[in-house]
Motif scaffolding. Structure first.
Motif, mmCIF file in Angstrom:
data_model
loop_
_atom_site.group_PDB
_atom_site.id
_atom_site.type_symbol
_atom_site.label_atom_id
_atom_site.label_comp_id
_atom_site.label_asym_id
_atom_site.label_seq_id
_atom_site.Cartn_x
_atom_site.Cartn_y
_atom_site.Cartn_z
ATOM 1 N N LEU A 45 -2.243 -1.056 -3.294
ATOM 2 C CA LEU A 45 -2.057 -1.125 -1.513
ATOM 3 C C LEU A 45 -1.247 -0.498 -0.104
ATOM 4 C CD1 LEU A 45 0.981 -4.275 -2.498
ATOM 5 C CD2 LEU A 45 -1.048 -4.375 -1.345
ATOM 6 N N VAL A 46 -0.938 0.730 -1.022
ATOM 7 C CA VAL A 46 -0.960 1.819 0.344
ATOM 8 C C VAL A 46 -2.217 2.719 0.929
ATOM 9 C CG1 VAL A 46 -0.272 4.557 0.050
ATOM 10 C CG2 VAL A 46 1.624 2.145 -0.864
ATOM 11 N N VAL A 47 -3.112 2.762 -0.959
ATOM 12 C CA VAL A 47 -4.617 2.654 -0.450
ATOM 13 C C VAL A 47 -5.441 1.998 1.277
ATOM 14 C CG1 VAL A 47 -6.726 3.030 -0.901
ATOM 15 C CG2 VAL A 47 -4.497 3.670 -2.555
ATOM 16 N N GLY A 48 -4.938 0.270 0.130
ATOM 17 C CA GLY A 48 -5.614 -1.275 0.746
ATOM 18 C C GLY A 48 -4.864 -0.454 2.726
ATOM 19 N N HIS A 49 -3.648 -0.388 3.557
ATOM 20 C CA HIS A 49 -2.903 0.132 4.270
ATOM 21 C C HIS A 49 -3.511 0.760 4.839
ATOM 22 C CE1 HIS A 49 -0.426 -3.361 2.764
ATOM 23 N NE2 HIS A 49 0.571 -2.888 2.462
ATOM 24 N N ARG A 50 -3.996 2.092 3.986
ATOM 25 C CA ARG A 50 -4.428 3.169 4.965
ATOM 26 C C ARG A 50 -5.715 2.867 5.232
ATOM 27 N NH1 ARG A 50 -1.968 7.852 0.469
ATOM 28 N NH2 ARG A 50 0.692 7.721 1.532
ATOM 29 N N LEU A 51 -6.638 2.223 4.646
ATOM 30 C CA LEU A 51 -7.668 2.234 4.962
ATOM 31 C C LEU A 51 -7.687 0.748 6.299
ATOM 32 C CD1 LEU A 51 -9.201 2.011 1.186
ATOM 33 C CD2 LEU A 51 -10.164 3.353 3.396
ATOM 34 N N MET A 52 -6.963 0.126 6.086
ATOM 35 C CA MET A 52 -6.760 -0.953 7.177
ATOM 36 C C MET A 52 -6.633 0.001 8.472
ATOM 37 S SD MET A 52 -7.519 -4.420 6.507
ATOM 38 C CE MET A 52 -6.699 -4.931 7.479
ATOM 39 N N ALA A 53 -5.587 1.057 8.477
ATOM 40 C CA ALA A 53 -4.958 1.951 9.362
ATOM 41 C C ALA A 53 -6.632 2.245 10.060
ATOM 42 C CB ALA A 53 -4.141 2.308 9.454
ATOM 43 N N GLY A 54 -7.515 2.509 9.202
ATOM 44 C CA GLY A 54 -8.452 3.071 9.962
ATOM 45 C C GLY A 54 -9.560 2.728 10.180
ATOM 46 N N GLY A 55 -9.855 1.581 9.890
ATOM 47 C CA GLY A 55 -10.593 0.532 10.303
ATOM 48 C C GLY A 55 -11.532 0.427 9.706
ATOM 49 N N GLU A 56 -11.173 0.825 7.987
ATOM 50 C CA GLU A 56 -12.343 0.415 7.174
ATOM 51 C C GLU A 56 -12.232 -1.344 6.184
ATOM 52 O OE1 GLU A 56 -15.027 1.750 6.699
ATOM 53 O OE2 GLU A 56 -14.150 3.676 7.779
ATOM 54 N N TYR A 57 -12.524 -1.922 6.933
ATOM 55 C CA TYR A 57 -11.814 -3.506 6.069
ATOM 56 C C TYR A 57 -11.811 -3.634 4.664
ATOM 57 C CZ TYR A 57 -9.969 -2.943 11.281
ATOM 58 O OH TYR A 57 -9.323 -2.546 12.724
ATOM 59 N N GLU A 58 -13.381 -3.361 4.744
ATOM 60 C CA GLU A 58 -14.124 -4.315 3.271
ATOM 61 C C GLU A 58 -14.071 -3.570 2.204
ATOM 62 O OE1 GLU A 58 -16.015 -6.490 2.165
ATOM 63 O OE2 GLU A 58 -16.615 -7.235 3.815
ATOM 64 N N LEU A 59 -13.282 -1.993 2.900
ATOM 65 C CA LEU A 59 -13.063 -1.427 1.548
ATOM 66 C C LEU A 59 -10.955 -1.399 1.554
ATOM 67 C CD1 LEU A 59 -14.609 2.445 2.482
ATOM 68 C CD2 LEU A 59 -14.625 1.071 1.071
ATOM 69 N N ALA A 60 -10.288 -2.021 2.521
ATOM 70 C CA ALA A 60 -9.018 -2.021 2.270
ATOM 71 C C ALA A 60 -9.061 -3.238 1.093
ATOM 72 C CB ALA A 60 -8.284 -2.586 4.009
ATOM 73 N N LEU A 61 -9.834 -4.652 1.674
ATOM 74 C CA LEU A 61 -10.163 -5.626 0.306
ATOM 75 C C LEU A 61 -10.358 -4.962 -0.559
ATOM 76 C CD1 LEU A 61 -9.949 -8.279 0.976
ATOM 77 C CD2 LEU A 61 -12.636 -8.277 1.419
ATOM 78 N N LYS A 62 -11.468 -4.049 -0.769
ATOM 79 C CA LYS A 62 -11.673 -4.220 -2.426
ATOM 80 C C LYS A 62 -10.115 -3.223 -3.350
ATOM 81 C CE LYS A 62 -16.191 -3.132 -2.331
ATOM 82 N NZ LYS A 62 -17.451 -2.329 -1.614
ATOM 83 N N ALA A 63 -9.748 -2.569 -1.774
ATOM 84 C CA ALA A 63 -8.258 -1.587 -2.512
ATOM 85 C C ALA A 63 -7.342 -2.888 -3.031
ATOM 86 C CB ALA A 63 -7.568 -1.130 -1.667
ATOM 87 N N TYR A 64 -7.196 -3.576 -2.281
ATOM 88 C CA TYR A 64 -6.474 -4.998 -2.524
ATOM 89 C C TYR A 64 -6.469 -5.663 -3.647
ATOM 90 C CZ TYR A 64 -4.261 -3.829 2.730
ATOM 91 O OH TYR A 64 -4.167 -3.317 3.167
ATOM 92 N N TYR A 65 -7.761 -5.661 -3.557
ATOM 93 C CA TYR A 65 -8.251 -6.144 -5.241
ATOM 94 C C TYR A 65 -7.739 -5.974 -6.206
ATOM 95 C CZ TYR A 65 -11.076 -10.037 -2.810
ATOM 96 O OH TYR A 65 -10.990 -10.826 -1.997
ATOM 97 N N ARG A 66 -8.205 -4.065 -5.880
ATOM 98 C CA ARG A 66 -7.623 -3.343 -7.205
ATOM 99 C C ARG A 66 -5.988 -3.338 -7.637
ATOM 100 N NH1 ARG A 66 -11.154 -0.421 -4.943
ATOM 101 N NH2 ARG A 66 -9.279 1.316 -3.861
ATOM 102 N N ALA A 67 -5.214 -3.672 -6.448
ATOM 103 C CA ALA A 67 -3.677 -3.867 -6.381
ATOM 104 C C ALA A 67 -3.622 -4.921 -7.076
ATOM 105 C CB ALA A 67 -2.929 -4.063 -4.965
ATOM 106 N N ALA A 68 -3.897 -6.285 -7.159
ATOM 107 C CA ALA A 68 -4.128 -7.804 -7.751
ATOM 108 C C ALA A 68 -4.151 -7.809 -9.002
ATOM 109 C CB ALA A 68 -4.887 -8.799 -6.706
ATOM 110 N N ALA A 69 -5.328 -6.484 -9.238
ATOM 111 C CA ALA A 69 -5.660 -6.503 -10.715
ATOM 112 C C ALA A 69 -4.478 -6.158 -11.759
ATOM 113 C CB ALA A 69 -7.276 -5.520 -10.964
ATOM 114 N N ALA A 70 -4.331 -4.948 -10.948
ATOM 115 C CA ALA A 70 -2.629 -4.339 -11.858
ATOM 116 C C ALA A 70 -1.522 -5.103 -11.320
ATOM 117 C CB ALA A 70 -2.628 -3.076 -10.857
ATOM 118 N N GLN A 71 -1.279 -5.538 -10.291
ATOM 119 C CA GLN A 71 0.263 -6.225 -9.950
ATOM 120 C C GLN A 71 0.342 -7.396 -10.436
ATOM 121 O OE1 GLN A 71 1.401 -4.731 -6.145
ATOM 122 N NE2 GLN A 71 0.617 -2.891 -6.469
ATOM 123 N N GLY A 72 -1.411 -8.172 -10.571
ATOM 124 C CA GLY A 72 -0.457 -9.637 -10.264
ATOM 125 C C GLY A 72 -0.988 -9.934 -8.659
ATOM 126 N N MET A 73 -1.448 -11.103 -8.561
ATOM 127 C CA MET A 73 -1.295 -11.614 -7.273
ATOM 128 C C MET A 73 0.205 -12.356 -6.479
ATOM 129 S SD MET A 73 -4.565 -11.811 -6.218
ATOM 130 C CE MET A 73 -5.407 -12.577 -4.873
#
Length: 186
Positions: A45-73
């Motif tokens: 989630l932290v990585v995804g938020h940083r990527l979102m702030a940087g305008g890297e939305y596709e990469l942020a989405l992938k980071a959020y999916y990794r967070a989902a794998a680790a934490q659940g939805m």
């Protein structure tokens, strides 16, 4: 044969050193060391938020999916994935994910606000106004961005051809426990 002993001794010593760190010893006595999980892993989630702030939305989405794998939805993950989809223009996916987040936790302010942004983008101003009003109430009126989103929704509801001078709207993404980060959407 004589030169193999120092190498064999080195291998045995290395395996013996690993035996205290956890791992798996096979039936034939071989040792497979465990993965070191004692280090703090970077939160997706932290990585995804940083990527979102940087305008890297596709990469942020992938980071959020990794967070989902680790934490659940969780509500945080659902809201974050919905926000990334919103920024990528995938409004139907964003709406579905944000509604799922609200099914999980009906008091989660970022999901309410981001759902309102999706509804505004799809021209459903009446529902957007109600959603922003809910977000504003849950936030105790503390967020200027939610207040502005509510004002824009009311203006659009009264005059659908209303076009504000500042076309930026805001998406609210939750970071950590209680800290919010505003992300402007074009």
């Amino acid at each position: 044969m004589r030169h193999r002993w120092p190498g064999l001794l080195l291998v045995i010593t290395a395996l013996a050193a690993c035996s205290g760190t956890g791992g798996l010893r096979t039936s034939d006595g071989l040792f497979a060391p465990a993965v070191d999980t004692s280090r703090d892993n970077v939160d997706g989630l932290v990585v995804g938020h940083r990527l979102m702030a940087g305008g890297e939305y596709e990469l942020a989405l992938k980071a959020y999916y990794r967070a989902a794998a680790a934490q659940g939805m969780t509500v945080d993950v659902l809201s974050a994935v919905g926000s990334a989809n919103l920024r990528l223009g995938r409004l139907n996916q964003a709406e579905n994910l944000l509604r799922r987040a609200l099914d999980t936790d009906q008091t989660f302010v970022p999901a309410w606000n981001n759902l309102g942004v999706v509804l505004m983008e799809t021209g459903r101003y009446g529902e957007a106004e109600r959603v922003f009003h809910t977000a504003f109430a849950l936030d105790n009126g503390e967020s200027a961005a939610i207040r502005e989103n509510l004002r824009l929704a009311l203006a659009k509801l009264e005059n659908p051809s209303y076009d504000a001078e500042n076309k930026s709207q805001f998406a609210l993404v939750r970071r950590g426990s209680g800290e919010y980060r505003l992300l402007a959407t074009p």
